[in-house]
Design a protein around this motif. Structure first.
Motif, PDB file in Angstrom:
ATOM      1  N   ALA A 170     -15.064 -24.816   8.180  1.00  0.00           N
ATOM      2  CA  ALA A 170     -14.497 -23.773   7.331  1.00  0.00           C
ATOM      3  C   ALA A 170     -15.366 -23.592   6.101  1.00  0.00           C
ATOM      4  O   ALA A 170     -15.897 -24.546   5.563  1.00  0.00           O
ATOM      5  CB  ALA A 170     -13.079 -24.164   6.917  1.00  0.00           C
ATOM      6  N   GLY A 171     -15.496 -22.359   5.704  1.00  0.00           N
ATOM      7  CA  GLY A 171     -16.131 -22.094   4.424  1.00  0.00           C
ATOM      8  C   GLY A 171     -17.634 -22.225   4.430  1.00  0.00           C
ATOM      9  O   GLY A 171     -18.223 -22.874   5.283  1.00  0.00           O
ATOM     10  N   GLY A 172     -18.239 -21.601   3.463  1.00  0.00           N
ATOM     11  CA  GLY A 172     -19.668 -21.745   3.291  1.00  0.00           C
ATOM     12  C   GLY A 172     -20.506 -20.731   4.024  1.00  0.00           C
ATOM     13  O   GLY A 172     -21.444 -20.199   3.455  1.00  0.00           O
ATOM     14  N   PHE A 173     -20.172 -20.442   5.262  1.00  0.00           N
ATOM     15  CA  PHE A 173     -20.978 -19.494   6.027  1.00  0.00           C
ATOM     16  C   PHE A 173     -20.326 -18.123   6.086  1.00  0.00           C
ATOM     17  O   PHE A 173     -19.112 -18.010   6.172  1.00  0.00           O
ATOM     18  CB  PHE A 173     -21.201 -19.994   7.455  1.00  0.00           C
ATOM     19  CG  PHE A 173     -22.176 -21.112   7.544  1.00  0.00           C
ATOM     20  CD1 PHE A 173     -23.246 -21.185   6.669  1.00  0.00           C
ATOM     21  CD2 PHE A 173     -22.035 -22.096   8.505  1.00  0.00           C
ATOM     22  CE1 PHE A 173     -24.161 -22.217   6.748  1.00  0.00           C
ATOM     23  CE2 PHE A 173     -22.938 -23.137   8.594  1.00  0.00           C
ATOM     24  CZ  PHE A 173     -24.003 -23.198   7.713  1.00  0.00           C
ATOM     25  N   ASN A 174     -21.160 -17.106   6.075  1.00  0.00           N
ATOM     26  CA  ASN A 174     -20.671 -15.755   6.292  1.00  0.00           C
ATOM     27  C   ASN A 174     -20.950 -15.372   7.737  1.00  0.00           C
ATOM     28  O   ASN A 174     -22.091 -15.377   8.177  1.00  0.00           O
ATOM     29  CB  ASN A 174     -21.377 -14.791   5.341  1.00  0.00           C
ATOM     30  CG  ASN A 174     -20.852 -13.381   5.477  1.00  0.00           C
ATOM     31  OD1 ASN A 174     -20.659 -12.871   6.586  1.00  0.00           O
ATOM     32  ND2 ASN A 174     -20.597 -12.738   4.362  1.00  0.00           N
ATOM     33  N   SER A 214     -21.035 -12.630   9.372  1.00  0.00           N
ATOM     34  CA  SER A 214     -21.824 -11.461   9.745  1.00  0.00           C
ATOM     35  C   SER A 214     -23.304 -11.665   9.438  1.00  0.00           C
ATOM     36  O   SER A 214     -24.134 -10.837   9.818  1.00  0.00           O
ATOM     37  CB  SER A 214     -21.296 -10.212   9.043  1.00  0.00           C
ATOM     38  OG  SER A 214     -21.382 -10.366   7.658  1.00  0.00           O
ATOM     39  N   LEU A 215     -23.649 -12.758   8.755  1.00  0.00           N
ATOM     40  CA  LEU A 215     -25.063 -13.055   8.515  1.00  0.00           C
ATOM     41  C   LEU A 215     -25.554 -14.041   9.569  1.00  0.00           C
ATOM     42  O   LEU A 215     -24.780 -14.807  10.125  1.00  0.00           O
ATOM     43  CB  LEU A 215     -25.260 -13.657   7.121  1.00  0.00           C
ATOM     44  CG  LEU A 215     -24.967 -12.744   5.938  1.00  0.00           C
ATOM     45  CD1 LEU A 215     -25.263 -13.466   4.633  1.00  0.00           C
ATOM     46  CD2 LEU A 215     -25.774 -11.463   6.005  1.00  0.00           C
ATOM     47  N   THR A 216     -26.859 -14.036   9.804  1.00  0.00           N
ATOM     48  CA  THR A 216     -27.420 -14.951  10.794  1.00  0.00           C
ATOM     49  C   THR A 216     -27.506 -16.364  10.211  1.00  0.00           C
ATOM     50  O   THR A 216     -27.344 -16.563   9.004  1.00  0.00           O
ATOM     51  CB  THR A 216     -28.841 -14.524  11.193  1.00  0.00           C
ATOM     52  OG1 THR A 216     -29.696 -14.699  10.066  1.00  0.00           O
ATOM     53  CG2 THR A 216     -28.880 -13.084  11.654  1.00  0.00           C
ATOM     54  N   GLU A 221     -30.195 -16.375   7.625  1.00  0.00           N
ATOM     55  CA  GLU A 221     -29.823 -15.739   6.352  1.00  0.00           C
ATOM     56  C   GLU A 221     -28.883 -16.618   5.544  1.00  0.00           C
ATOM     57  O   GLU A 221     -28.979 -16.686   4.315  1.00  0.00           O
ATOM     58  CB  GLU A 221     -29.185 -14.373   6.615  1.00  0.00           C
ATOM     59  CG  GLU A 221     -30.198 -13.335   7.029  1.00  0.00           C
ATOM     60  CD  GLU A 221     -29.562 -12.093   7.633  1.00  0.00           C
ATOM     61  OE1 GLU A 221     -30.218 -11.042   7.612  1.00  0.00           O
ATOM     62  OE2 GLU A 221     -28.426 -12.175   8.134  1.00  0.00           O
ATOM     63  N   ASN A 222     -27.968 -17.302   6.239  1.00  0.00           N
ATOM     64  CA  ASN A 222     -27.081 -18.224   5.531  1.00  0.00           C
ATOM     65  C   ASN A 222     -27.869 -19.367   4.898  1.00  0.00           C
ATOM     66  O   ASN A 222     -27.582 -19.788   3.783  1.00  0.00           O
ATOM     67  CB  ASN A 222     -25.999 -18.752   6.472  1.00  0.00           C
ATOM     68  CG  ASN A 222     -24.789 -17.825   6.552  1.00  0.00           C
ATOM     69  OD1 ASN A 222     -24.067 -17.669   5.583  1.00  0.00           O
ATOM     70  ND2 ASN A 222     -24.605 -17.186   7.686  1.00  0.00           N
ATOM     71  N   PHE A 242     -29.597 -18.160   1.767  1.00  0.00           N
ATOM     72  CA  PHE A 242     -28.688 -18.063   0.630  1.00  0.00           C
ATOM     73  C   PHE A 242     -28.457 -19.435   0.001  1.00  0.00           C
ATOM     74  O   PHE A 242     -28.556 -19.603  -1.214  1.00  0.00           O
ATOM     75  CB  PHE A 242     -27.353 -17.447   1.069  1.00  0.00           C
ATOM     76  CG  PHE A 242     -26.296 -17.468   0.008  1.00  0.00           C
ATOM     77  CD1 PHE A 242     -26.335 -16.567  -1.037  1.00  0.00           C
ATOM     78  CD2 PHE A 242     -25.287 -18.418   0.032  1.00  0.00           C
ATOM     79  CE1 PHE A 242     -25.387 -16.594  -2.035  1.00  0.00           C
ATOM     80  CE2 PHE A 242     -24.323 -18.449  -0.970  1.00  0.00           C
ATOM     81  CZ  PHE A 242     -24.381 -17.535  -1.998  1.00  0.00           C
ATOM     82  N   VAL A 243     -28.157 -20.419   0.843  1.00  0.00           N
ATOM     83  CA  VAL A 243     -27.854 -21.751   0.322  1.00  0.00           C
ATOM     84  C   VAL A 243     -29.084 -22.353  -0.354  1.00  0.00           C
ATOM     85  O   VAL A 243     -28.996 -22.935  -1.442  1.00  0.00           O
ATOM     86  CB  VAL A 243     -27.327 -22.671   1.446  1.00  0.00           C
ATOM     87  CG1 VAL A 243     -27.185 -24.097   0.956  1.00  0.00           C
ATOM     88  CG2 VAL A 243     -25.986 -22.168   1.939  1.00  0.00           C
ATOM     89  N   ARG A 261     -31.399 -20.782  -1.810  1.00  0.00           N
ATOM     90  CA  ARG A 261     -31.611 -20.086  -3.078  1.00  0.00           C
ATOM     91  C   ARG A 261     -30.684 -20.613  -4.152  1.00  0.00           C
ATOM     92  O   ARG A 261     -31.121 -20.887  -5.273  1.00  0.00           O
ATOM     93  CB  ARG A 261     -31.385 -18.595  -2.859  1.00  0.00           C
ATOM     94  CG  ARG A 261     -32.234 -17.741  -3.756  1.00  0.00           C
ATOM     95  CD  ARG A 261     -32.110 -16.287  -3.403  1.00  0.00           C
ATOM     96  NE  ARG A 261     -33.315 -15.752  -2.841  1.00  0.00           N
ATOM     97  CZ  ARG A 261     -33.363 -14.976  -1.761  1.00  0.00           C
ATOM     98  NH1 ARG A 261     -32.262 -14.665  -1.118  1.00  0.00           N
ATOM     99  NH2 ARG A 261     -34.507 -14.516  -1.329  1.00  0.00           N
ATOM    100  N   PRO A 269     -25.976 -13.403  14.253  1.00  0.00           N
ATOM    101  CA  PRO A 269     -24.864 -13.613  13.309  1.00  0.00           C
ATOM    102  C   PRO A 269     -24.059 -14.859  13.673  1.00  0.00           C
ATOM    103  O   PRO A 269     -23.811 -15.132  14.846  1.00  0.00           O
ATOM    104  CB  PRO A 269     -24.011 -12.356  13.474  1.00  0.00           C
ATOM    105  CG  PRO A 269     -24.945 -11.326  13.975  1.00  0.00           C
ATOM    106  CD  PRO A 269     -25.955 -12.042  14.806  1.00  0.00           C
TER     107      PRO A 269
END
Lengths: 218, 285
Positions: free
Chosen positions: A75-79, A81-83, A86-87, A90-91, A93, A119
């Motif tokens: 649960a949590g942390g990943f979106n 709709s993003l691959t 890409e996730n 983000f992390v 960054r 995704p």
């Protein structure tokens, strides 16, 4: 070292307040792997969220020195709709890491082939776990908070997780939630049992499971 | 524990106070830098999730405000109501009203929903509600400023006439619309964490504002008592501000920048206090 001082967490529900942690005070030494067990709803995941500072306790405070991971779980942390890539980007960054290095390490660890560029919502839970665990291992933390993810996956993956963590054992601690005693036994010696809002630390896994089962039976 | 680590206050070491101040400033700057990094990461992520990974996807963000402006323009022309105040082109008149207002209302909508649609990100301790709010507001403001520049340049090219009194007032007006929207959105966002009522009253509260923010009229064209009434609305001031900056002939006597700043400061302060108050109640599960 991780210290909880009089930590209380109350959730407001439609049927009134739900006390998940009640005045918990604990001191856990640094660089140690500790399991966390308890019934569903005993507050295991809540404890991890509070320790990671993702959620604030209703009262009390959490003190630790060093870098604590986010609660690594499904649960949590990943979106969705993003691959996967890409996730990771983000992390990397937000943790101010070398982005390409983190992506490469995670891709290699997760070993899910072209799915890494699809995704996340198309992933199976095992694939999510692979990316989540791989990503956390690509970043140096002093304390890793792991919520169930290592309990899934095949033998090779579980061994990979164990090896990756073993390489960090000298430098990093672990707080691991699992329903699976076998998984806990692979990682932890000591164990925290959560029950009725309280928390008790046992020196061995056997003592902890005994106490836990005795409570279950009662 | 932390307190014990602090040196005694009457330390005899010379210059220690300075050094401590320096290290505090350094900590603050480091914190600010990492916060900026988080906001940038969130903005990039938001553009990806909202507009897809195609680079052209961002064009969709520009298209929405353009369509809105042309719709109002078309309706006014067709209804034969296209009589803007003297010296203004109808298109520029509509655009200077519609764009700041849409920026304001879209920002409220995006910011009010910032926590609920991004709960998964709060798992990362460096992502806090405030970073979610700032990144969403910044993306909206950047988009609208780009649209504004694009549309007004196109209009100037087509009409072969560039009327621009004071670009600073125009940009200032757009930023004020964004800040008002952020402040009000933050209030709704915080209240939304304790009650679903906040979301429900937002629409009915906002709708009347659309009609009294000067999209279709100027303050100067109103009778005295109506003038006084609409000038309670800070967005009315913003519209006047943008038009005063855009049209050389526009009577600039009706806006009060100080009044707008009081609203921005007040809403932001209330929003931040509410955010602190509900912070411990945000339910991640």
């Amino acid at each position: 070292m991780l210290e909880l001082r009089h930590v209380t967490k109350i959730y407001q529900t439609s049927s009134g307040p739900n006390v998940v942690l009640r005045d918990v005070s604990l001191t856990l030494p640094a660089r140690e792997s500790i399991g966390v067990v308890g019934k569903n709803g005993a507050g295991k995941s809540t404890l991890l969220r509070i320790v990671s500072h993702a959620e604030a306790p209703t009262a009390g405070e959490v003190i630790h020195h060093g870098r604590v991971s986010w609660p690594i779980g499904f649960a949590g942390g990943f979106n969705g709709s993003l691959t996967g890539e890409e996730n990771c980007r983000f992390v990397a960054r937000i943790y101010q890491q070398d982005i390409e290095y983190v992506i490469e390490q995670t891709r290699e660890f997760a070993d899910i082939g072209r799915y890494f560029y699809e995704p996340i919502r198309t992933y199976s839970s095992g694939m999510r776990a692979r990316v989540a665990f791989g990503l956390s291992m690509a970043i140096d933390f002093d304390l890793y908070l792991v919520d169930e993810v290592t309990a899934v996956g095949d033998k090779t993956f579980r061994k990979k997780c164990r090896d990756a963590f073993a390489a960090r054992r000298e430098r990093a601690g672990l707080l691991m939630v699992s329903h699976d005693v076998a998984t806990l036994a692979e990682y932890c010696k000591r164990c925290l049992v959560l029950h009725d809002g309280g928390a008790t630390l046992y020196d061995s896994l056997e003592e902890a499971t005994e106490a836990y089962e005795a409570r279950e039976a009662a | 524990m932390a307190a014990a680590a602090e040196p005694a206050p009457h330390s005899s070491l010379p210059g220690l106070g300075d050094r401590r101040l320096v290290s505090r400033v350094a900590t603050f700057r480091k914190g600010l830098a990492s916060q900026t990094e988080v906001v940038i990461a969130l903005v990039l992520r938001e553009t990806r999730t909202r507009f897809g990974r195609n680079r052209l996807g961002y064009l969709w963000a520009l298209i929405e405000p353009i369509v809105i402006t042309f719709t109002f323009y078309g309706v006014l022309v067709l209804a034969g109501r296209g009589h803007p105040p003297a010296g203004m082109s109808l298109f520029a008149f509509i655009a200077t009203g519609v764009l700041p207002y849409t920026l304001f209302s879209n920002t409220i909508m995006r910011v009010a929903d910032a926590i609920n649609s991004n709960k998964a990100l709060l798992y990362y301790p460096q992502v806090r509600p405030i970073e979610l709010v700032i990144s969403r507001a910044a993306l909206e403001a950047a988009t609208f400023i780009a649209v504004f520049v694009l549309m007004m340049s196109a209009e100037a090219l087509i009409s072969q006439r560039l009327e621009l009194e004071d670009p600073l007032l125009v940009i200032g007006g757009l930023l004020a619309a964004s800040a008002l929207g952020t402040g009000l959105g933050l209030v709704f966002c915080a209240l939304g964490q304790v009650s679903t009522l906040a979301d429900r009253v937002r629409g009915p509260l906002m709708r009347p504002l659309f009609w009294i923010s000067g999209i279709f009229f100027t303050v100067g064209s109103l009778p005295d008592n109506a003038r006084e009434a609409v000038l309670w609305n800070p967005m009315m001031h913003v519209t006047e501000l943008v038009r005063a900056g855009w049209f050389p002939g526009h009577d600039a006597n009706y806006f009060d920048l100080g009044y707008v700043l009081w609203w921005i400061g007040g809403l932001t302060l209330v929003g931040l206090i509410l955010e602190r108050w509900v912070r411990r109640r945000i339910d991640l599960t």
